[in-house]
Design an enzyme around this catalytic site. Structure first.
Site, short mmCIF file in Angstrom:
data_model
loop_
_atom_site.label_atom_id
_atom_site.label_comp_id
_atom_site.label_asym_id
_atom_site.label_seq_id
_atom_site.Cartn_x
_atom_site.Cartn_y
_atom_site.Cartn_z
N GLY A 46 -0.23 5.10 4.48
CA GLY A 46 -1.04 3.90 4.27
C GLY A 46 -0.95 3.25 2.91
O GLY A 46 -1.15 2.05 2.78
N GLU A 100 -4.84 5.69 -3.41
CA GLU A 100 -5.12 5.70 -1.96
C GLU A 100 -5.38 4.29 -1.47
O GLU A 100 -5.88 3.45 -2.21
CB GLU A 100 -6.36 6.56 -1.69
CG GLU A 100 -6.08 7.99 -1.32
CD GLU A 100 -5.56 8.14 0.11
OE1 GLU A 100 -4.97 7.19 0.67
OE2 GLU A 100 -5.73 9.23 0.66
N ASP A 101 -5.06 4.05 -0.20
CA ASP A 101 -5.44 2.77 0.40
C ASP A 101 -6.91 2.78 0.77
O ASP A 101 -7.63 1.82 0.55
CB ASP A 101 -4.56 2.47 1.63
CG ASP A 101 -4.43 3.66 2.56
OD1 ASP A 101 -4.75 4.79 2.14
OD2 ASP A 101 -4.03 3.47 3.70
N ASP A 104 -12.53 7.33 3.34
CA ASP A 104 -13.46 7.13 4.45
C ASP A 104 -14.38 8.35 4.51
O ASP A 104 -15.36 8.43 3.76
CB ASP A 104 -12.59 6.95 5.71
CG ASP A 104 -13.34 6.61 6.97
OD1 ASP A 104 -14.38 7.24 7.22
OD2 ASP A 104 -12.90 5.74 7.74
N ILE A 154 -10.75 -0.58 10.01
CA ILE A 154 -9.98 -1.75 9.56
C ILE A 154 -8.47 -1.50 9.71
O ILE A 154 -8.02 -0.35 9.76
CB ILE A 154 -10.29 -2.12 8.08
CG1 ILE A 154 -9.99 -0.94 7.12
CG2 ILE A 154 -11.73 -2.59 7.92
CD1 ILE A 154 -9.99 -1.32 5.65
N ARG A 166 0.29 -2.32 9.99
CA ARG A 166 0.50 -1.98 8.57
C ARG A 166 1.11 -3.15 7.79
O ARG A 166 0.92 -3.27 6.59
CB ARG A 166 1.45 -0.78 8.43
CG ARG A 166 0.89 0.53 8.95
CD ARG A 166 1.70 1.70 8.39
NE ARG A 166 1.50 2.95 9.11
CZ ARG A 166 0.53 3.82 8.86
NH1 ARG A 166 -0.35 3.58 7.92
NH2 ARG A 166 0.43 4.94 9.54
O1 PRP Z 1 -11.27 9.82 3.92
P1 PRP Z 1 -10.53 10.12 5.20
O2 PRP Z 1 -11.43 10.08 6.41
O3 PRP Z 1 -9.73 11.39 5.12
O4 PRP Z 1 -9.53 8.90 5.45
C1 PRP Z 1 -8.64 8.44 4.47
C2 PRP Z 1 -7.21 8.62 4.86
O5 PRP Z 1 -6.98 7.96 6.11
C3 PRP Z 1 -5.78 7.21 6.01
O6 PRP Z 1 -4.67 7.99 6.29
P2 PRP Z 1 -4.27 8.45 7.79
O7 PRP Z 1 -4.76 9.85 8.01
O8 PRP Z 1 -4.73 7.41 8.75
O9 PRP Z 1 -2.69 8.52 7.70
P3 PRP Z 1 -1.67 7.31 7.38
O10 PRP Z 1 -1.87 6.97 5.92
O11 PRP Z 1 -0.33 7.87 7.65
O12 PRP Z 1 -2.04 6.17 8.28
C4 PRP Z 1 -5.74 6.79 4.55
O13 PRP Z 1 -4.45 6.48 4.13
C5 PRP Z 1 -6.33 7.95 3.81
O14 PRP Z 1 -5.33 8.85 3.36
N1 GUN Z 2 -6.38 2.11 9.80
C1 GUN Z 2 -7.38 2.83 9.27
N2 GUN Z 2 -7.17 4.06 8.81
C2 GUN Z 2 -8.23 4.70 8.27
N3 GUN Z 2 -8.28 5.93 7.72
C3 GUN Z 2 -9.54 6.12 7.33
N4 GUN Z 2 -10.32 5.04 7.59
C4 GUN Z 2 -9.50 4.14 8.17
C5 GUN Z 2 -9.72 2.81 8.68
O1 GUN Z 2 -10.81 2.21 8.66
N5 GUN Z 2 -8.60 2.22 9.20
#
Ligand code: PRP
Ligand code: GUN
Length: 177
Positions: A46, A100-101, A104, A154, A166
């Site tokens: 992300g 980080e993006d 959550d 989102i 993405r």
């Molecule tokens: O605080 P949390 O609930 O752990 O969520 C945050 C994580 O969720 C997303 O990654 P994801 O697991 O969706 O993987 P991606 O980046 O490959 O989409 C995002 O890039 C963070 O790393």
């Molecule tokens: N795409 C997406 N990935 C997430 N990972 C944690 N929260 C989110 C969110 O709101 N959207």
């Protein structure tokens, strides 16, 4: 409105607002570490867009590397964070800033803190473009936050719904049923 797979999303945060938030994070971090050469660590997948835009604005000497973690499936956190690509660099004595993006639930952040604990770094900081305070369940510090958002799913600007979205330059929020 846009459609990704079976779900609809409405416009939420513009590209301009995102850029403004990244500029603010860059200037805070440049001020805090003006005499260091930080190594920025992006968390794939992300974070690729935020890392790219952040680095283009960061005017001081710095390095960049990536690790790959994943926890989200569909629109839900799975609670288990998998490390898919690890660190391959000696970080002893370095100033490490994770980019980080989104933060959550904080599950990924907790895993990141565990991962870097044994690395003997000089400074370890966490910066995130988006933060959901109402979903965050951990007693952990986040050092730099771009934009605080409500606890709704989102997509866009690096964030996906089952692989799609993405590439969107702005952020969309899941439409209420
Ligand atoms: O605080 P949390 O609930 O752990 O969520 C945050 C994580 O969720 C997303 O990654 P994801 O697991 O969706 O993987 P991606 O980046 O490959 O989409 C995002 O890039 C963070 O790393
Ligand atoms: N795409 C997406 N990935 C997430 N990972 C944690 N929260 C989110 C969110 O709101 N959207």
């Amino acid at each position: 409105m846009i459609q990704l797979h079976d779900k609809q999303f409405v416009p939420f945060i513009s590209a301009k607002e995102i850029n403004f938030a990244i500029e603010k994070m860059v200037s805070q971090i440049e001020d805090d570490f003006f005499d260091e050469t930080p190594i920025f660590i992006g968390v794939l997948n992300g974070s690729f867009m935020v890392v790219s835009d952040f680095l283009k604005l960061y005017k001081k000497p710095c390095e960049v590397s990536f690790i790959k973690l994943a926890s989200y499936e569909g629109t839900e956190s799975t609670e288990s964070v998998k490390q898919l690509i690890g660190l391959n660099q000696d970080l002893t004595g370095r100033t490490v800033i994770v980019l980080e993006d989104i933060i959550d639930t904080g599950n990924t952040l907790e895993e990141l803190k565990k991962l870097f604990k044994s690395q003997n770094v000089k400074h370890f900081k966490i910066a995130t473009l988006f933060f959901k305070p109402d979903a965050f369940k951990k007693d952990l510090k986040i050092d730099y936050v771009g934009i605080r958002i409500p606890n709704k799913f989102i997509v866009g600007f690096g964030l996906d719904y089952d692989g799609l979205g993405r590439n969107l330059p702005e952020v969309y929020q899941l439409k209420e049923e």
